[in-house]
Design a protein around this motif. Structure first.
Motif, short mmCIF file in Angstrom:
data_model
loop_
_atom_site.label_atom_id
_atom_site.label_comp_id
_atom_site.label_asym_id
_atom_site.label_seq_id
_atom_site.Cartn_x
_atom_site.Cartn_y
_atom_site.Cartn_z
N GLU A 432 0.95 -1.25 -0.07
CA GLU A 432 0.05 -0.08 0.01
C GLU A 432 0.88 1.26 -0.04
N MET A 433 1.85 1.32 0.66
CA MET A 433 2.80 2.39 0.85
C MET A 433 3.67 2.58 -0.43
N ALA A 434 3.73 1.76 -1.09
CA ALA A 434 4.58 1.67 -2.43
C ALA A 434 3.95 2.70 -3.49
N ARG A 435 2.64 2.70 -3.25
CA ARG A 435 1.61 3.35 -3.98
C ARG A 435 1.30 4.83 -3.54
N TRP A 436 1.94 5.23 -2.51
CA TRP A 436 1.75 6.52 -1.96
C TRP A 436 2.82 7.53 -2.56
N PRO A 437 2.38 8.79 -2.86
CA PRO A 437 3.13 9.66 -3.12
C PRO A 437 4.64 9.80 -2.32
N ALA A 438 5.69 10.15 -2.86
CA ALA A 438 7.01 10.12 -2.07
C ALA A 438 7.11 11.20 -1.09
N ARG A 440 4.28 11.74 0.99
CA ARG A 440 3.13 11.75 1.76
C ARG A 440 3.81 11.80 3.32
N GLU A 441 2.79 12.42 4.04
CA GLU A 441 3.42 12.72 5.41
C GLU A 441 3.29 11.51 6.41
N GLU A 442 2.14 10.89 6.07
CA GLU A 442 2.14 9.54 7.01
C GLU A 442 3.20 8.68 6.78
N GLY A 443 3.75 8.38 5.53
CA GLY A 443 4.92 7.51 5.42
C GLY A 443 6.26 8.00 5.89
N ARG A 444 6.34 9.30 6.35
CA ARG A 444 7.51 9.97 6.63
C ARG A 444 8.48 9.29 7.51
N GLY A 445 8.17 8.76 8.71
CA GLY A 445 9.00 8.41 9.76
C GLY A 445 9.52 6.94 9.10
N VAL A 446 8.69 6.09 8.50
CA VAL A 446 9.55 4.70 7.94
C VAL A 446 10.32 5.22 6.76
N ARG A 447 10.20 6.22 5.98
CA ARG A 447 11.17 6.73 4.65
C ARG A 447 12.17 7.12 5.25
N GLU A 448 12.43 7.79 6.17
CA GLU A 448 13.34 8.54 6.98
C GLU A 448 14.57 7.61 7.32
#
Length: 498
Positions: A432-438, A440-448
């Motif tokens: 699901e997160m792979a489809r999110w825009p780069a 997107r605030e909700e995925g920030r913590g995991v991306r960092e």
């Protein structure tokens, strides 16, 4: 799905809920967005008609004017479709609000009644068995009322008759005794009974935490020590949430590598641009005892739920210090069951720059995380464990991303709590997160921390075993088992990402 407090991702199927208020609100928002675009299309048609009318009278211009007029006046004209979509969106919003309000009112009334019934049972003496049976009957009645409310709302929109649908669902009521809702209600009843004996000055309004705090305070304080474990093989670089849960799965000592109980995994990720991030994996309960030298026990659960110091929180902090985690290095903490409670407790200390906390099947311990920490909560509707805090709704724990897995429960009572199932749930979240825009605030913590898309990270993994000996060794001329901040990490393996 997007809710007002964060993101709710629903995976799997099953359960008894036929109406999802968050899903209805999201659908209504999308319908209104489409209606807004159709309004724009209607405006464009009006402008075009005005411009065509000003053209020289030719057969082509006349044909174009007729076509535009038909497009603006037909039953499927943009402005008419937009009005229909807005009307449908209003219906969805009213249905979602009505359903959520009705369910919340019934649930609150029933839960408060359970607490009162439990308190009455504590003082009832020989009437306790009768009151216990009454509570069980009330629980069944509550399930029927919830089903009836859902089916009535569906019926008003053309669904099946609520009486037949409710009767058909009676057969599923026994199976709900051990799901999240049933466990939350049982916990509320028992905590109400136990909390009735507490003096008023010891009550905070949350009977589950009050009882856990008192029970934990009656146990001896057993601080933990951590020592490096060097026998485990390297761990591949963790690149997604599923990888973090797989690292937790290894800590249960099943299969290979066979790790000792209470093993904390700390992985250092050095990315190609030189940025260093960390992933810390914490196991859940591994023994039901209230003592012993393994701190992942029932006593730690009581301490975490009661909000008093517990040995595993300090053990994780010591392991992070021993591994060399910098105070400003981005960190992701991942834990299953008790491990998720510990992860939240560690993040709440503010000792490290934790960016994300991933919990799987973990109760809410009531700790408020710093604003820069994003909480990802993975729960299963059939998993009873995450509801032992007395609340069946994981969204009440203020998580930024809640993944609700509705897959059918295994036959064993606690099969839905197995970490292997949560690995699959995490994989669904990754997709699901792979489809999110780069951005997107909700995925920030995991991306960092994981930095998806950046290949070539070098992983250095250290593992630390926590224990609670009867006597904590005093530092002497030999090696000190408790690592100090800034200690040189002892890696159990270095692996390079592809």
């Amino acid at each position: 799905m997007v809710s007002g407090d964060g993101v709710v991702v629903t995976v799997g199927s099953g359960g008894t809920s036929t109406v999802d208020p968050d899903g209805l609100q999201q659908a209504a928002a999308r319908l209104r967005a489409v209606a807004h675009r159709l309004d724009g299309a209607g405006t464009d048609l009006a402008v075009a008609s005005h411009e065509v009318a000003s053209l020289a009278p030719t057969p082509d211009a006349a044909a174009l004017e007729v076509a535009l007029r038909d497009a603006r006046t037909a039953w499927h004209a943009p402005h008419r479709v937009a009005d229909q979509l807005r009307e449908l969106a209003d219906h969805l919003t009213r249905a979602a609000t009505g359903y959520a309000g009705a369910e919340t009112a019934v649930t609150r009334l029933f839960r408060s009644g359970l607490g009162a019934a439990g308190a009455s049972t504590a003082w009832s003496g020989p009437l306790a068995p009768a009151l216990l049976l009454s509570a069980a009957g009330g629980w069944v009645l509550h399930q029927v009322l919830e089903d009836w409310t859902r089916h009535v709302l569906v019926w008003t929109r053309g669904g099946p008759h609520p009486l037949g649908a409710t009767l058909h669902g009676l057969g599923t009521v026994p199976a709900r005794m051990l799901d999240a809702t049933g466990t939350a209600h049982a916990t509320a009843y028992l905590a109400g009974a136990a909390g009735a004996w507490l003096p008023l000055w010891m009550r905070s309004g949350h009977s589950v935490r009050d009882v856990a705090r008192v029970a934990a305070g009656a146990l001896p304080d057993r601080p933990a020590v951590v020592t490096p474990y060097l026998a485990a093989p390297p761990l591949a670089p963790i690149s997604d949430v599923r990888g973090g849960l797989r690292a937790v799965e290894q800590t249960y000592g099943k299969g290979e590598p066979h790790l000792p109980p209470a093993t904390i995994t700390v992985q250092r990720l050095e990315h190609p641009d030189g940025v260093v991030t960390w992933v810390v994996a914490v196991p859940g309960t591994q023994t039901g005892s209230l003592g012993g030298d393994v701190p992942t026990n029932a006593a730690t659960n009581l301490a975490l739920m009661g909000g008093v110091p517990d040995p595993m929180t300090q053990a994780v902090l010591d392991a992070m210090a021993g591994a060399g985690v910098g105070r400003d290095d981005p960190v992701m903490l991942v834990g299953h069951s008790q491990g998720g409670m510990v992860a939240a407790s560690v993040a709440a200390t503010g000792a490290y720059a934790v960016r994300s906390v991933v919990t799987a099947g973990s109760p809410d311990i009531g700790r408020v995380l710093p604003s820069h920490v994003q909480h990802v909560a993975l729960v299963k509707a059939a998993d009873p464990v995450h509801a032992v805090d007395g609340n069946p709704d994981a969204r009440a724990g203020r998580a930024d991303i809640v993944v609700v897995d509705g897959t059918t429960a295994p036959l064993t009572p606690f099969g839905a709590h197995a970490v292997s199932g949560y690995v699959d749930t995490a994989a669904a979240l990754d997709a699901e997160m792979a489809r999110w825009p780069a951005d997107r605030e909700e995925g920030r913590g995991v991306r960092e921390v994981l930095r998806p898309g950046a290949e070539g990270a070098v992983a250095t993994t250290t593992r630390w075993v926590a224990s609670t000996p009867l006597e904590v060794p005093t530092p002497g001329p030999g090696p000190v088992p408790v690592p100090s901040p800034g200690a040189v990490p002892v890696p159990t393996g270095v692996s390079r990402g592809s």
